[in-house]
Motif scaffolding. Sequence first.
Motif, PDB file in Angstrom:
ATOM      1  N   ILE A  67       0.837  -1.203   0.000  1.00  0.00           N
ATOM      2  CA  ILE A  67       0.000   0.000   0.000  1.00  0.00           C
ATOM      3  C   ILE A  67       0.872   1.254   0.000  1.00  0.00           C
ATOM      4  O   ILE A  67       0.633   2.195  -0.769  1.00  0.00           O
ATOM      5  N   GLN A  68       1.908   1.276   0.828  1.00  0.00           N
ATOM      6  CA  GLN A  68       2.787   2.441   0.850  1.00  0.00           C
ATOM      7  C   GLN A  68       3.618   2.539  -0.434  1.00  0.00           C
ATOM      8  O   GLN A  68       3.892   3.643  -0.909  1.00  0.00           O
ATOM      9  N   ALA A  69       3.994   1.414  -1.014  1.00  0.00           N
ATOM     10  CA  ALA A  69       4.704   1.449  -2.299  1.00  0.00           C
ATOM     11  C   ALA A  69       3.801   2.044  -3.383  1.00  0.00           C
ATOM     12  O   ALA A  69       4.264   2.832  -4.221  1.00  0.00           O
ATOM     13  N   PRO A  74       4.457   6.284  -7.240  1.00  0.00           N
ATOM     14  CA  PRO A  74       3.924   7.274  -8.188  1.00  0.00           C
ATOM     15  C   PRO A  74       4.349   8.715  -7.868  1.00  0.00           C
ATOM     16  O   PRO A  74       4.544   9.522  -8.782  1.00  0.00           O
ATOM     17  N   ILE A  75       4.523   9.037  -6.582  1.00  0.00           N
ATOM     18  CA  ILE A  75       5.023  10.366  -6.215  1.00  0.00           C
ATOM     19  C   ILE A  75       6.433  10.541  -6.778  1.00  0.00           C
ATOM     20  O   ILE A  75       6.748  11.555  -7.400  1.00  0.00           O
ATOM     21  N   TYR A  76       7.269   9.546  -6.591  1.00  0.00           N
ATOM     22  CA  TYR A  76       8.643   9.586  -7.099  1.00  0.00           C
ATOM     23  C   TYR A  76       8.657   9.694  -8.629  1.00  0.00           C
ATOM     24  O   TYR A  76       9.366  10.514  -9.196  1.00  0.00           O
ATOM     25  N   ILE A  77       7.851   8.872  -9.293  1.00  0.00           N
ATOM     26  CA  ILE A  77       7.785   8.911 -10.764  1.00  0.00           C
ATOM     27  C   ILE A  77       7.301  10.268 -11.233  1.00  0.00           C
ATOM     28  O   ILE A  77       7.823  10.827 -12.204  1.00  0.00           O
ATOM     29  N   ALA A 109      -4.782   8.256  -0.425  1.00  0.00           N
ATOM     30  CA  ALA A 109      -3.378   8.551  -0.704  1.00  0.00           C
ATOM     31  C   ALA A 109      -2.911   7.841  -1.971  1.00  0.00           C
ATOM     32  O   ALA A 109      -2.177   8.419  -2.777  1.00  0.00           O
ATOM     33  N   ILE A 110      -3.354   6.603  -2.163  1.00  0.00           N
ATOM     34  CA  ILE A 110      -3.011   5.890  -3.398  1.00  0.00           C
ATOM     35  C   ILE A 110      -3.583   6.639  -4.596  1.00  0.00           C
ATOM     36  O   ILE A 110      -2.889   6.881  -5.586  1.00  0.00           O
ATOM     37  N   ALA A 111      -4.838   7.032  -4.503  1.00  0.00           N
ATOM     38  CA  ALA A 111      -5.487   7.742  -5.616  1.00  0.00           C
ATOM     39  C   ALA A 111      -4.783   9.063  -5.905  1.00  0.00           C
ATOM     40  O   ALA A 111      -4.504   9.392  -7.068  1.00  0.00           O
ATOM     41  N   MET A 112      -4.474   9.826  -4.880  1.00  0.00           N
ATOM     42  CA  MET A 112      -3.844  11.130  -5.084  1.00  0.00           C
ATOM     43  C   MET A 112      -2.422  10.988  -5.620  1.00  0.00           C
ATOM     44  O   MET A 112      -1.974  11.831  -6.403  1.00  0.00           O
ATOM     45  N   SER A 113      -1.711   9.936  -5.242  1.00  0.00           N
ATOM     46  CA  SER A 113      -0.365   9.756  -5.777  1.00  0.00           C
ATOM     47  C   SER A 113      -0.413   9.445  -7.268  1.00  0.00           C
ATOM     48  O   SER A 113       0.435   9.915  -8.031  1.00  0.00           O
ATOM     49  N   CYS A 117       1.122  11.658 -10.276  1.00  0.00           N
ATOM     50  CA  CYS A 117       1.946  11.052 -11.322  1.00  0.00           C
ATOM     51  C   CYS A 117       1.428  11.419 -12.711  1.00  0.00           C
ATOM     52  O   CYS A 117       2.199  11.701 -13.621  1.00  0.00           O
ATOM     53  N   ALA A 118       0.120  11.455 -12.874  1.00  0.00           N
ATOM     54  CA  ALA A 118      -0.479  11.752 -14.177  1.00  0.00           C
ATOM     55  C   ALA A 118      -0.549  13.237 -14.475  1.00  0.00           C
ATOM     56  O   ALA A 118      -0.822  13.631 -15.613  1.00  0.00           O
ATOM     57  N   PHE A 119      -0.305  14.064 -13.490  1.00  0.00           N
ATOM     58  CA  PHE A 119      -0.463  15.501 -13.655  1.00  0.00           C
ATOM     59  C   PHE A 119       0.388  16.048 -14.791  1.00  0.00           C
ATOM     60  O   PHE A 119      -0.058  16.908 -15.558  1.00  0.00           O
ATOM     61  N   GLN A 120       1.605  15.549 -14.941  1.00  0.00           N
ATOM     62  CA  GLN A 120       2.485  16.015 -16.019  1.00  0.00           C
ATOM     63  C   GLN A 120       1.876  15.719 -17.385  1.00  0.00           C
ATOM     64  O   GLN A 120       1.952  16.526 -18.298  1.00  0.00           O
ATOM     65  N   TYR A 121       1.246  14.556 -17.521  1.00  0.00           N
ATOM     66  CA  TYR A 121       0.607  14.209 -18.783  1.00  0.00           C
ATOM     67  C   TYR A 121      -0.585  15.114 -19.060  1.00  0.00           C
ATOM     68  O   TYR A 121      -0.855  15.477 -20.197  1.00  0.00           O
ATOM     69  N   LEU A 122      -1.304  15.475 -18.015  1.00  0.00           N
ATOM     70  CA  LEU A 122      -2.454  16.361 -18.192  1.00  0.00           C
ATOM     71  C   LEU A 122      -1.998  17.760 -18.599  1.00  0.00           C
ATOM     72  O   LEU A 122      -2.638  18.417 -19.420  1.00  0.00           O
TER      73      LEU A 122
END
Length: 170
Positions: A67-69, A74-77, A109-113, A117-122
């Motif tokens: 779960i923490q991974a 995704p935050i790191y990516i 937290a999983i959803a927001m991470s 991660c997708a924010f750059q693509y958006l």
Amino acid sequence: VGTDVSVYLEPMILNAKSAQSFQNYLLSSWQQGWVVRGVNDIEIGFSVLVYLIIKMFNSRHVLQFVIQALTIIPIYIGLVERKEKNLWIGMFVYFCFFYNISLNIMRQAIAMSFVFCAFQYLIEKKNVQFNKGFRYYAYLDDPELYKNEFNLLLAKDGKSILTQTDEFGK
């Protein structure tokens, strides 16, 4: 450890351990105060994750690690994709301000991470599958508002598959 662990993760773990099948697991429930909560009230992806990890490893610790991974990676990516020069500062800010909170709101937290991660693509308006998933969800939320957008997503060769007929003329 966060409150989510005692509120729904522990009961889900116990239900996964005792379930004879995935269907039995989805139909299981637990009493919490005056409220009866069911596994099927939780998002299906999270329910599947709990069931698979518990059946494969029979370990709450492995589940919490996964779960923490799913939160941290995704935050790191997302930081790497933004080409941050000081990547360590972004991770430091996450660990100082959001890591503790992520233990209390695991599913969110999983959803927001993944959103991070997708924010750059958006921003770059890249038409990737992840971006399409958000638009499919928006269509399910309000079909009339997103009808044209959904129609374009389902297009083949510039023609909508919603208006095409099959080989039988239907």
